[in-house]
Design an enzyme around this catalytic site. Sequence first.
Site, PDB file in Angstrom:
ATOM      1  N   TYR A 145     -22.001  -1.125  17.540  1.00 40.56           N
ATOM      2  CA  TYR A 145     -22.737  -2.148  16.806  1.00 40.56           C
ATOM      3  C   TYR A 145     -24.145  -2.374  17.355  1.00 40.56           C
ATOM      4  O   TYR A 145     -25.054  -2.727  16.606  1.00 40.56           O
ATOM      5  CB  TYR A 145     -21.979  -3.477  16.858  1.00 40.56           C
ATOM      6  CG  TYR A 145     -20.937  -3.657  15.781  1.00 40.56           C
ATOM      7  CD1 TYR A 145     -19.861  -2.793  15.676  1.00 40.56           C
ATOM      8  CD2 TYR A 145     -21.035  -4.711  14.883  1.00 40.56           C
ATOM      9  CE1 TYR A 145     -18.901  -2.978  14.702  1.00 40.56           C
ATOM     10  CE2 TYR A 145     -20.077  -4.901  13.903  1.00 40.56           C
ATOM     11  CZ  TYR A 145     -19.012  -4.032  13.815  1.00 40.56           C
ATOM     12  OH  TYR A 145     -18.066  -4.225  12.849  1.00 40.56           O
ATOM     13  N   LYS A 195      -9.887   5.464  22.567  1.00 42.00           N
ATOM     14  CA  LYS A 195      -9.759   6.843  22.091  1.00 42.00           C
ATOM     15  C   LYS A 195     -10.084   7.740  23.280  1.00 42.00           C
ATOM     16  O   LYS A 195     -11.006   8.572  23.246  1.00 42.00           O
ATOM     17  CB  LYS A 195     -10.716   7.058  20.897  1.00 42.00           C
ATOM     18  CG  LYS A 195     -10.543   8.380  20.177  1.00 42.00           C
ATOM     19  CD  LYS A 195      -9.255   8.502  19.372  1.00 42.00           C
ATOM     20  CE  LYS A 195      -9.114   9.897  18.813  1.00 42.00           C
ATOM     21  NZ  LYS A 195      -7.794  10.150  18.205  1.00 42.00           N
ATOM     22  N   ASP A 227      -5.882   5.506  16.721  1.00 40.48           N
ATOM     23  CA  ASP A 227      -5.189   6.010  15.525  1.00 40.48           C
ATOM     24  C   ASP A 227      -3.705   5.663  15.582  1.00 40.48           C
ATOM     25  O   ASP A 227      -3.110   5.197  14.609  1.00 40.48           O
ATOM     26  CB  ASP A 227      -5.421   7.521  15.342  1.00 40.48           C
ATOM     27  CG  ASP A 227      -5.208   8.343  16.603  1.00 40.48           C
ATOM     28  OD1 ASP A 227      -5.066   7.752  17.695  1.00 40.48           O
ATOM     29  OD2 ASP A 227      -5.173   9.589  16.514  1.00 40.48           O
ATOM     30  N   ASP A 251     -12.937  -4.326  14.918  1.00 38.08           N
ATOM     31  CA  ASP A 251     -13.302  -4.701  13.549  1.00 38.08           C
ATOM     32  C   ASP A 251     -12.261  -4.154  12.575  1.00 38.08           C
ATOM     33  O   ASP A 251     -11.781  -4.860  11.685  1.00 38.08           O
ATOM     34  CB  ASP A 251     -14.690  -4.141  13.216  1.00 38.08           C
ATOM     35  CG  ASP A 251     -15.122  -4.492  11.800  1.00 38.08           C
ATOM     36  OD1 ASP A 251     -14.982  -5.673  11.422  1.00 38.08           O
ATOM     37  OD2 ASP A 251     -15.566  -3.593  11.070  1.00 38.08           O
ATOM     38  N   ASP A 255      -8.727  -6.366  10.656  1.00 34.27           N
ATOM     39  CA  ASP A 255      -8.458  -6.473   9.209  1.00 34.27           C
ATOM     40  C   ASP A 255      -7.029  -6.017   8.904  1.00 34.27           C
ATOM     41  O   ASP A 255      -6.329  -6.601   8.079  1.00 34.27           O
ATOM     42  CB  ASP A 255      -9.432  -5.608   8.390  1.00 34.27           C
ATOM     43  CG  ASP A 255     -10.680  -6.373   7.963  1.00 34.27           C
ATOM     44  OD1 ASP A 255     -11.066  -7.313   8.684  1.00 34.27           O
ATOM     45  OD2 ASP A 255     -11.259  -6.033   6.915  1.00 34.27           O
TER      46      ASP A 255
HETATM   47  C1  IPM Z   1     -16.187  -9.199  11.059  1.00 31.72           C
HETATM   48  C2  IPM Z   1     -17.121  -8.716   9.990  1.00 31.72           C
HETATM   49  C3  IPM Z   1     -18.483  -8.473  10.608  1.00 31.72           C
HETATM   50  C4  IPM Z   1     -18.337  -7.381  11.646  1.00 31.72           C
HETATM   51  C5  IPM Z   1     -19.613  -8.138   9.610  1.00 31.72           C
HETATM   52  C6  IPM Z   1     -19.735  -9.205   8.549  1.00 31.72           C
HETATM   53  C7  IPM Z   1     -20.916  -7.899  10.294  1.00 31.72           C
HETATM   54  O1  IPM Z   1     -16.605  -7.588   9.373  1.00 31.72           O
HETATM   55  O2  IPM Z   1     -16.489 -10.239  11.675  1.00 31.72           O
HETATM   56  O3  IPM Z   1     -15.157  -8.561  11.284  1.00 31.72           O
HETATM   57  O4  IPM Z   1     -18.413  -6.189  11.325  1.00 31.72           O
HETATM   58  O5  IPM Z   1     -18.128  -7.719  12.824  1.00 31.72           O
HETATM   59 MG    MG Z   2     -14.637  -7.062  10.015  1.00 30.31          MG
END
Ligand code: IPM
Ligand code: MG
Length: 362
Positions: A145, A195, A227, A251, A255
Site C-alpha cells: 500500500y 507467503k 492461499d 485487506d 473481506d
Molecule cells: C479496507 C478498504 C480500504 C483498504 C480502501 C477503501 C482503501 O478496502 O479498509 O479494507 O484497501 O484498506
Molecule cells: Mg478492504
Amino acid sequence: MTDRKSFDILVLEGDGIGPEVAAEALKVLDAAGEGAGLEFHYHHALVGGAAIDEEGAPISQETMRKAEAADAIILGAVGGPKWDDLPTLERPEQGLLGLRMRLDLFANLRPATVFEPLADASTLKREVVSGIDLLVVRELVSDLYFGEPRGVKSSDEGRVAFNTMRYSDREISRVARVAFDAALRRRRKVTSVDKANVLEVSGLWREVVCEVAREYPDVELDHQYVDNCSMQLIRDPSQFDVILTGNMFGDILSDEAAMLTGSIGMLPSASLGADFALYEPVHGSAPDIAGQDRANPLATILSIAMLLEITCKDAESAGRVRSAVERVLNDGYRTADIIGEGEDPVPCSRMGDLVVEAVRRG
Ligand code: IPM
Ligand code: MG
C-alpha cells in the site's frame, strides 16, 4: 472505566452510504453514553469523494489537524463511481489511507463473530459458521500500500507499472505484539499469514513473528500461507482465534472473514496507533444503495462498541451495545443484506432506532 467522561469525536461520514450508517451509529453512541455518564462532542469534516468535490483533495490539512485533536474518529466509507477515473493518488481512498499514515494507525482489528440468529444468512452452511469468533489483526501502514518506489513508466517493453512490497522488522514486531496481546484475552492462539514460500518480505515477517512469540509462551503460534489461509477460512473457520497478517493479505482475508458472518455489513473495525484511534465499518460506500435508507448500519454500530471499549475503556457499555444488536437480530429484524426468504427488510434508520431502544432497555 477511565476517569475521563467527555470525549471529542471527529465524524467523517464520507461517501455513499457513509452518512447514513454514521448517523445511526451516533444515535447508538449517545444512548450508550447516557447510561454510562459519558459525554460525546461531535465535530464533522469531509473525507473521500465528498472532500474532493468541496475542498479539492480527498482530505484537507485542516481535517488532518482536527483528526489529531480528537479523542477518536468515526469514519463511514469512501469512494464511488463518480471518482473512479481519477489517478490512484488523487482518488477518494487516499483520504482514508492518508489518515492511516499520518496518525500511524498501524494495527487494524477486524473481529468476525457470527451472531447465532444470522448463522443461516451466511452463504456457508450453518454448521461451518456457527459460533465463529475470530479476530483479524491487519498491519495497516506499510506493505504494498505504501512501499516506494511505485508508479507507471514507459520502457522498451511498453508501459510498466510497479509497487513495492516492504516491511521493516520494527513494523512487523509492533503489530505482532498487538495480535499476541489480543490472543491473551481470547483463546490464546495466533495464526500468522504470509507467503514465505515465495517472498523475502514474508521470510522476514515469519522470522520476526517467531521472535515476538517467545515473549508470549502461553500463546500458541502457527503459520499459514495466504492461499491456504483463504481456503481454511471457508473450509473450517473455527480453527482460527487471531489471524495476524500484513496490509495487502489482510485487506483480502478480512473481506472473506466478513462473509462468514452473513454479510460484510456486519463487520466492524478499529484502526489503532500509539496515540490515535479510528473506528469504521469494513464495508465500502455501496453507491448502488446510497441515499435509499437500505444500508445495514450494524457494522458501524459494532464499531461504536469497539470505541466504547478501547477509547472510553468502558467494557460494560460496549457489551451493552453488542447485546442490543444481538437482541434486535433475535427479535427477527433484518436489513436487506441479511434478510431470509419471505422476510421484510427494515430500513437503515429503523435498525438504528431498534438498537437505540434495546440499549436504553439495557
Ligand atoms: C479496507 C478498504 C480500504 C483498504 C480502501 C477503501 C482503501 O478496502 O479498509 O479494507 O484497501 O484498506
Ligand atoms: Mg478492504
